[in-house]
Design an enzyme around this catalytic site. Structure first.
Site, short mmCIF file in Angstrom:
data_model
loop_
_atom_site.label_atom_id
_atom_site.label_comp_id
_atom_site.label_asym_id
_atom_site.label_seq_id
_atom_site.Cartn_x
_atom_site.Cartn_y
_atom_site.Cartn_z
N ASP A 135 -17.57 -2.16 -5.00
CA ASP A 135 -17.17 -0.54 -5.58
C ASP A 135 -17.37 -0.62 -7.08
OD1 ASP A 135 -16.56 1.53 -4.03
OD2 ASP A 135 -14.27 1.49 -4.76
N ASP A 433 -3.01 0.09 2.61
CA ASP A 433 -2.42 -0.59 3.63
C ASP A 433 -1.23 -0.46 4.30
OD1 ASP A 433 -1.08 -1.40 1.22
OD2 ASP A 433 -1.69 -3.31 1.25
#
Length: 721
Positions: A135, A433
């Protein structure tokens, strides 16, 4: 003939003890709150309101915490029985998604080790694909994985030939391995590869002279002068293709694919969740694994049979069709003997997760989770399965596949789709998450915790105090973002799932509110003591024994869970208790502050990657069990101030006792002050006694002294005129 057992579960033997303790302790908490209410009615004061607020928040968070202890279960798996259920040819394809973001904080050689450890899984190579999401868009990371692909052709067959268990080469060669005919050559190849990669990282750039393969040279030409980590085109590079690449022994190699999604300064990129969703779409077009394993870049495989353990749940003929994911606990290597920063997160990974597992299933921990693709990315026009029908029979290097892969990795692809809201990993928080697993549980999906004796994965953890506090602050700000949205666990969650499970999520998302009672008890009793004002019951009064029971009950139960049942050392438990107080004075209130500022559009908060770079001096202090304060961090200030105020109050309290004999009325305040003083020894040491690089910065020490004095004078003017 009955099907052999693939897994089993049973309630923990201490469940009834947990329930009995919860009921008894709840009665005591209720009595305490009733006493506070009486005081507010008959003797209202600022102090009475503050103490009621502190104990009310304590009571609420304690109540939600008990939901984890209501029905904990432990599970076992029997991967040796898989062969009786299905042959290897029937095993589902697995796509492994590894996330990295910054080569300066996440050394590429560490990410390479993670990838090599899963490339060498004991799993059919033709059914295994590893995707690396870069990323940060770094050509240094791409170069590292070009080198990784070459070395993997030697490493994978070596591991499988000799049954190597530690399949991250850095770990394997650092543990004095058994010597085989090829060992020295493999080690030499690894060291050469590591040297080349680290040389490129240290130089901060890459010359095309190092890249011999024409197809890779074309990829590197995408790094134009305008290419930055936040503004660049999509880069997808197939480094290993199981239809073409063979290892040195002639065996099939797993797929290895580098992905750096398109970035545009004008488009939100949604942090890690955005990167994972791009990889879900790209893998859904290229290899279409039915199972998806998500890994952090430093979380290497510690057990080559881990996929088989996950299959014990997914391939069970009697498996719940709504089983969405199998979570392996996060475990960490390199933690020092006494875990001075509580980096193991033992309660979260070894106690609370078992409690959620007995309800609807544990939460996703951001890594080490095997997802059923159908659960995380359904078959819809907004997904990629429509495109995957067109590409399923085509080689992953075909032009059609690569064109579509680049399309789904573009920064505009998600516009007007349900990605991030109904499909994939969910947006709206930096703790994607927990939020994603919460939403999946709300939708009816379930999960299980697979907790084998040998850790399935091992990762790194912060080795200095500032990094640890910053990490906790980031997590708990993300949790606040989960609670204060339209899918609030306490409201939406209670309606959509088992209420106990919803209260577990409520506890996680409101943990930063621990700061309220901790700050009150870290300052109010002490300031009152310094001003010679008793605020608690006398030792001779009945209410005193209520406080004794509540204190000893809470700490005694935690000691049993941590030391007796959790089999950790007493000093580790004590360090965890100390860090809990430090978090409550630093990470938690700053998380609340950051979240509040963000709500008013005043925060410049962004996602900061925790550094995985090891500093030799820092590592030496950590291994010696010495707390490091070596940076001027504002997170240290409230902890230092509380330590100084408590020391001042304790000295004043002892003086009261020795001169005036007022032990009975000031005992509770003296005890609280002394308790903070004992827990603050490392703070005083860092301020006064330390001479090494890790001592408390002088500016923080002076600011703490000034703030403590200011609090005293302010209290004499406002609360005790």
């Amino acid at each position: 003939m009955p099907t052999p057992l693939l897994h089993s579960s049973k309630p923990l033997s201490k469940t009834w003890l947990n329930r009995m303790f919860s009921l008894v302790y709840a009665v005591a908490v209720s009595v305490l709150l009733l006493r506070h209410c009486r005081n507010l009615i008959y003797s209202p004061s600022t102090i009475a309101i503050a103490l009621f607020l502190a104990d009310f928040v304590f009571a609420f968070l304690w109540l939600t915490y008990q939901c984890f202890h209501w029905n904990p279960v432990e599970r076992k798996v029997f991967p040796e029985n898989l062969k009786h259920v299905a042959s290897e040819s029937k095993y589902p394809p697995i796509d492994v998604l590894i996330c990295t973001a910054d080569p300066t904080k996440e050394p590429p050689i560490g990410v390479v080790n993670t990838a090599l450890s899963v490339l060498a899984y004991e799993y059919p190579a033709e059914k295994l694909s590893v995707y690396v999401s870069d990323d940060g868009g770094s050509k240094m990371t791409l170069y590292a994985f070009m080198e990784c692909a070459k070395f993997a052709k030697h490493w994978v067959p070596y591991c499988k030939k000799y049954g190597v268990v530690d399949r991250a080469p850095e770990v394997y060669f650092g543990s004095q391995p058994s010597s085989y005919p090829e060992t020295d050559d493999i080690k030499s190849m690894y060291e050469d590869m590591k040297s080349r990669v680290e040389a490129v990282v240290q130089s901060g750039g890459l010359s095309l002279d190092r890249v011999m393969e024409p197809e890779f040279q074309d990829a590197f030409r995408k790094w134009t002068p305008d290419f930055t980590s936040r503004q660049h085109p999509t880069v997808i590079q197939i480094l290993l293709d199981n239809n073409a690449d063979k290892d040195v022994a002639g065996g099939v190699m797993p797929n290895l694919i580098y992905v750096s999604r398109e970035k545009n300064n004008l488009k939100p990129h949604n942090f890690k969740a955005g990167a994972l969703n791009v990889m879900l779409r790209v893998s859904g077009l290229m290899t279409i694994g039915k199972l998806v394993l998500v890994l952090d870049c430093d979380m290497y495989s510690n057990d080559p049979e881990t996929p088989l353990r996950a299959l014990c749940y997914f391939m069970d003929p009697n498996a719940d069709p709504k089983l969405g994911f199998v979570q392996f606990p996060q475990r960490f290597d390199g933690i020092n003997k006494n875990d001075i920063y509580a980096s193991e997160f033992m309660p979260e990974t070894q106690i609370l997760s078992l409690g959620m597992d007995g309800l609807l299933g544990t939460q996703f921990m951001g890594t080490c989770g095997f997802f059923k693709r159908d659960a995380i990315s359904d078959d819809s026009p907004c997904g990629v399965t429509t495109g995957s029908v067109q590409t399923k029979s085509k080689p992953i290097k075909s032009k059609d596949v690569l064109v579509l892969a680049h399309e789904v990795a573009s920064c505009n692809y998600e516009d007007h789709t349900k990605w991030g809201s109904k499909i994939g990993f969910r947006y709206g928080t930096i703790t994607e998450d927990t939020y994603t697993s919460f939403r999946l549980h709300c939708e009816g999906w379930k999960s299980v915790l697979c907790n084998p004796k040998r850790a399935a994965f091992l990762g790194g953890s912060p080795s200095n105090l500032n990094d640890g506090l910053t990490q906790i602050k980031r997590w708990y700000m993300g949790f606040l973002e989960i609670f204060f949205n339209k899918y609030c666990p306490l409201i939406y969650g209670v309606r959509s799932m088992n209420p106990l499970q919803a209260l577990c999520y409520t506890h996680y998302t409101l943990r930063s509110f621990w700061s309220i009672p901790i700050i009150i008890y870290a300052f109010l009793p002490q300031i009152s003591l310094i001003n010679s004002v008793p605020i608690f019951t006398k030792v001779s009064e009945d209410g005193f024994f209520l406080y004794v029971f509540l204190f000893l009950g809470a700490y005694g139960k935690d000691f049993l869970d941590f030391v007796v049942f959790g089999r950790r050392s007493t000093i580790r438990w004590w360090n965890h208790q100390r860090m809990w107080l430090i978090w409550g004075l630093s990470s938690h209130p700053f998380a609340l502050l950051e979240w509040s500022l963000k709500c008013f559009g005043l925060s410049t908060f962004g996602f900061n990657v925790t550094s995985k770079v090891v500093d030799e001096e820092q590592n030496r202090l950590y291994e010696q069990g010495v707390v490091e304060f070596g940076v001027e961090s504002v997170l240290f200030l409230p902890v230092s101030v509380a330590s100084l105020v408590s020391l001042w109050a304790f000295a004043k309290g002892v003086t009261h006792v020795l001169i005036y004999g007022r032990l009975e009325e000031f005992f509770v305040q003296i005890f609280i002050s002394g308790f903070v003083v004992v827990n603050s020894w490392v703070i005083y040491e860092g301020m006064v006694l330390r001479k090494d690089r890790g001592k408390m910065p002088l500016k923080i020490t002076l600011a703490s002294i000034a703030t403590a004095i200011a609090i005293y004078f302010l209290s004499t003017l406002v609360m005790f005129p």
